[in-house]
Design a protein around this motif. Structure first.
Motif, short mmCIF file in Angstrom:
data_model
loop_
_atom_site.label_atom_id
_atom_site.label_comp_id
_atom_site.label_asym_id
_atom_site.label_seq_id
_atom_site.Cartn_x
_atom_site.Cartn_y
_atom_site.Cartn_z
N ARG A 111 -15.67 -9.20 -6.07
CA ARG A 111 -16.70 -9.75 -6.95
C ARG A 111 -17.78 -10.33 -6.06
O ARG A 111 -17.48 -10.99 -5.06
CB ARG A 111 -16.07 -10.84 -7.82
N SER A 113 -21.73 -12.35 -5.76
CA SER A 113 -22.69 -13.21 -6.45
C SER A 113 -23.88 -13.42 -5.53
O SER A 113 -23.78 -13.28 -4.31
CB SER A 113 -22.06 -14.56 -6.81
N ARG A 122 -23.92 -12.55 -11.01
CA ARG A 122 -22.52 -12.51 -10.63
C ARG A 122 -21.94 -11.24 -11.24
O ARG A 122 -22.01 -11.04 -12.45
CB ARG A 122 -21.77 -13.74 -11.13
#
Length: 128
Positions: A111, A113, A122
């Motif tokens: 992930r 961001s 994000r």
């Protein structure tokens, strides 16, 4: 003969001025397109302040937030989190980019961001 030299000098002066402007514009374009990570680009996550560019090479994931426009120093950040691990952040006041941040992800999802000024993004879990 004097008029001919004057026109030739004016032509050379104009050509030199144009060449100088192109030379100054050239590095700016190159700097914006510069890659801050090695490996291949696997994802670009755009947002209104810029984009987070994600690279992958040999199980490592690298990300950098690139501002839409470089300018005065402002708050910027980039983060990468491999599933099961903590997020690794680079946060500070930068002119054009934050990062790069590198994590070992192996074959796990990640992930990312990023933020520039008050604008941020994000992603969900990607590269699964």
């Amino acid at each position: 003969m004097s008029a001919r030299l004057t026109r030739y000098g004016a032509f050379l002066g104009t050509a030199l001025a144009i060449a100088s402007l192109l030379a100054l514009a050239g590095p700016a374009v190159t700097a914006e397109a510069a890659s801050y990570c090695s490996g291949r680009v696997v994802r670009t996550v755009p947002f209104s302040g810029g984009e987070v560019v994600v690279h992958k090479k040999a199980g490592y994931v690298c990300a950098a937030t690139v501002a839409r426009r470089s300018g005065p120093r402002r708050a910027m950040s980039v983060g990468v989190q491999a599933r099961g691990n903590r997020e690794v952040l680079d946060r500070g006041r930068y002119r054009s980019h934050a990062g790069p941040v590198v994590v070992h992800a192996g074959n796990r999802c990640v992930r990312v961001s990023g933020s520039v000024g008050g604008r941020s993004v994000r992603s969900g879990w990607i590269m699964c």
